[in-house]
Design a protein around this motif. Structure first.
Motif, PDB file in Angstrom:
ATOM      1  N   LEU A  13       0.853  -1.179   0.000  1.00 24.47           N
ATOM      2  CA  LEU A  13       0.000   0.000   0.000  1.00 24.47           C
ATOM      3  C   LEU A  13       0.891   1.233   0.000  1.00 24.47           C
ATOM      4  O   LEU A  13       1.622   1.489   0.960  1.00 24.47           O
ATOM      5  N   ILE A  14       0.823   1.998  -1.080  1.00 22.71           N
ATOM      6  CA  ILE A  14       1.693   3.161  -1.252  1.00 22.71           C
ATOM      7  C   ILE A  14       0.872   4.438  -1.090  1.00 22.71           C
ATOM      8  O   ILE A  14      -0.048   4.706  -1.875  1.00 22.71           O
ATOM      9  N   PHE A  15       1.209   5.219  -0.080  1.00 26.80           N
ATOM     10  CA  PHE A  15       0.506   6.474   0.176  1.00 26.80           C
ATOM     11  C   PHE A  15       1.125   7.580  -0.691  1.00 26.80           C
ATOM     12  O   PHE A  15       2.335   7.818  -0.640  1.00 26.80           O
ATOM     13  N   ASP A  16       0.260   8.234  -1.471  1.00 26.30           N
ATOM     14  CA  ASP A  16       0.697   9.301  -2.380  1.00 26.30           C
ATOM     15  C   ASP A  16      -0.115  10.562  -2.082  1.00 26.30           C
ATOM     16  O   ASP A  16      -1.091  10.871  -2.772  1.00 26.30           O
ATOM     17  N   LEU A  22      -4.216   6.363  -2.832  1.00 27.83           N
ATOM     18  CA  LEU A  22      -3.564   5.202  -2.230  1.00 27.83           C
ATOM     19  C   LEU A  22      -3.384   4.178  -3.343  1.00 27.83           C
ATOM     20  O   LEU A  22      -4.354   3.802  -4.003  1.00 27.83           O
ATOM     21  N   ILE A  23      -2.154   3.743  -3.563  1.00 30.93           N
ATOM     22  CA  ILE A  23      -1.862   2.795  -4.637  1.00 30.93           C
ATOM     23  C   ILE A  23      -1.658   1.404  -4.038  1.00 30.93           C
ATOM     24  O   ILE A  23      -0.850   1.224  -3.130  1.00 30.93           O
ATOM     25  N   GLN A  24      -2.424   0.435  -4.557  1.00 34.06           N
ATOM     26  CA  GLN A  24      -2.272  -0.955  -4.113  1.00 34.06           C
ATOM     27  C   GLN A  24      -1.551  -1.754  -5.199  1.00 34.06           C
ATOM     28  O   GLN A  24      -1.984  -1.786  -6.353  1.00 34.06           O
ATOM     29  N   GLN A  25      -0.459  -2.391  -4.833  1.00 35.19           N
ATOM     30  CA  GLN A  25       0.243  -3.303  -5.730  1.00 35.19           C
ATOM     31  C   GLN A  25       0.099  -4.719  -5.178  1.00 35.19           C
ATOM     32  O   GLN A  25       0.530  -5.000  -4.051  1.00 35.19           O
ATOM     33  N   TYR A  26      -0.526  -5.592  -5.980  1.00 37.68           N
ATOM     34  CA  TYR A  26      -0.823  -6.939  -5.480  1.00 37.68           C
ATOM     35  C   TYR A  26      -0.862  -7.918  -6.650  1.00 37.68           C
ATOM     36  O   TYR A  26      -1.602  -7.715  -7.613  1.00 37.68           O
ATOM     37  N   TYR A  33      -6.883   3.900  -5.182  1.00 35.68           N
ATOM     38  CA  TYR A  33      -7.986   4.208  -4.273  1.00 35.68           C
ATOM     39  C   TYR A  33      -7.870   5.666  -3.816  1.00 35.68           C
ATOM     40  O   TYR A  33      -6.802   6.280  -3.910  1.00 35.68           O
ATOM     41  N   SER A  34      -8.969   6.185  -3.302  1.00 26.86           N
ATOM     42  CA  SER A  34      -8.931   7.516  -2.696  1.00 26.86           C
ATOM     43  C   SER A  34      -8.010   7.492  -1.475  1.00 26.86           C
ATOM     44  O   SER A  34      -7.903   6.476  -0.782  1.00 26.86           O
ATOM     45  N   ASP A  35      -7.367   8.605  -1.215  1.00 29.34           N
ATOM     46  CA  ASP A  35      -6.470   8.710  -0.070  1.00 29.34           C
ATOM     47  C   ASP A  35      -7.285   8.627   1.224  1.00 29.34           C
ATOM     48  O   ASP A  35      -8.100   9.513   1.510  1.00 29.34           O
ATOM     49  N   SER A  76       5.581   4.886   1.640  1.00 29.99           N
ATOM     50  CA  SER A  76       5.299   6.196   1.052  1.00 29.99           C
ATOM     51  C   SER A  76       5.706   6.198  -0.419  1.00 29.99           C
ATOM     52  O   SER A  76       6.515   5.373  -0.852  1.00 29.99           O
ATOM     53  N   ILE A  77       5.137   7.140  -1.178  1.00 30.18           N
ATOM     54  CA  ILE A  77       5.441   7.251  -2.604  1.00 30.18           C
ATOM     55  C   ILE A  77       6.906   7.615  -2.840  1.00 30.18           C
ATOM     56  O   ILE A  77       7.483   7.294  -3.888  1.00 30.18           O
TER      57      ILE A  77
END
Length: 236
Positions: A13-16, A22-26, A33-35, A76-77
């Motif tokens: 989960l990358i917070f930008d 919110l970026i999910q890499q899976y 997603y919305s922050d 974090s981003i």
């Protein structure tokens, strides 16, 4: 007051915060997603305005974003951007709540005022009723009908002598219809008739459907063929 935004998301989960996302890499895929930090800020503002409209004395409002999936990686981003302190894992939620309790010791509302406030919350509460089928462009006709074995997963069960039975693995249960009925309430309608239940569970007998309704102890309105059962309401 404490607002907790819970996220149960797998992967990295990358917070930008610069792009409010919110970026999910899976599993090789990426979802945006919305922050959630901005989400709780908005919720805090809405609650603050609601308190003013209802003439409630100003109350401190704190926010937390809780990551419920213990296997998720939080980052974090970029190294220069720090993840906000309100983003925590669920394992330290109680610890954070205790810390907040020790920071706010002055009584603002009496127990009587708190009870009154809770009643106002309940009175003004509006249930979220999303059209999930419409949202994902799915026709009700596309939904699988019948009761499926939780062991074999995709094998239909038959209703025999008051029990649901799987002819492949011989698993049986009296109340295996409960899960598909919950799906029906969520996806199609919170109310259902005898005919609709028979169609959804793939039953032939109206009396069998009536026995299922009786076992679920549901509230109903109307009589005879016009009787409608309320899947989200139990009899007192």
């Amino acid at each position: 007051m404490l607002i907790i935004e819970v996220k149960n998301i797998s992967g990295t989960l990358i917070f930008d915060p610069e792009n409010n996302q919110l970026i999910q890499q899976y599993k090789g895929k990426e979802e945006i997603y919305s922050d959630p930090v901005q989400q709780v800020k908005h919720q805090k503002h809405q609650l603050s305005q609601w308190l003013k409209r209802n003439k409630i004395p100003p109350v401190p409002i704190k926010t937390l974003v809780t990551i419920a999936n213990s296997s998720s990686k939080i980052q974090s981003i970029s190294p220069e951007i720090k993840i906000p302190d309100i983003v925590i894992r669920s394992t330290i939620l109680l610890e954070r709540i205790e810390r907040l309790k020790t920071s706010y010791t002055n009584e603002i509302l009496t127990n009587k005022e708190i009870n009154k406030l809770s009643k106002q919350f309940i009175k003004q509460h509006t249930e979220n009723d999303p059209d999930l089928l419409g949202q994902f462009q799915i026709s009700p006709a596309e939904l699988l009908k019948g009761v499926y074995c939780p062991v074999c997963v995709m094998k239909k069960m038959r209703r025999v002598n008051g029990r649901w039975s799987c002819h492949d693995c011989f698993y049986s249960s009296k109340d295996e219809h409960v899960t598909p009925m919950e799906d029906y309430a969520l996806l199609i309608s919170p109310t259902i008739t005898n005919q609709q239940l028979r169609h959804f569970l793939q039953l032939q007998s109206p009396s069998t459907a009536n026995k299922i309704f009786a076992s679920m102890n549901l509230k109903h309105t109307g009589s005879n063929k016009g009787r409608v059962y309320h899947l989200l309401e139990k009899k007192d």
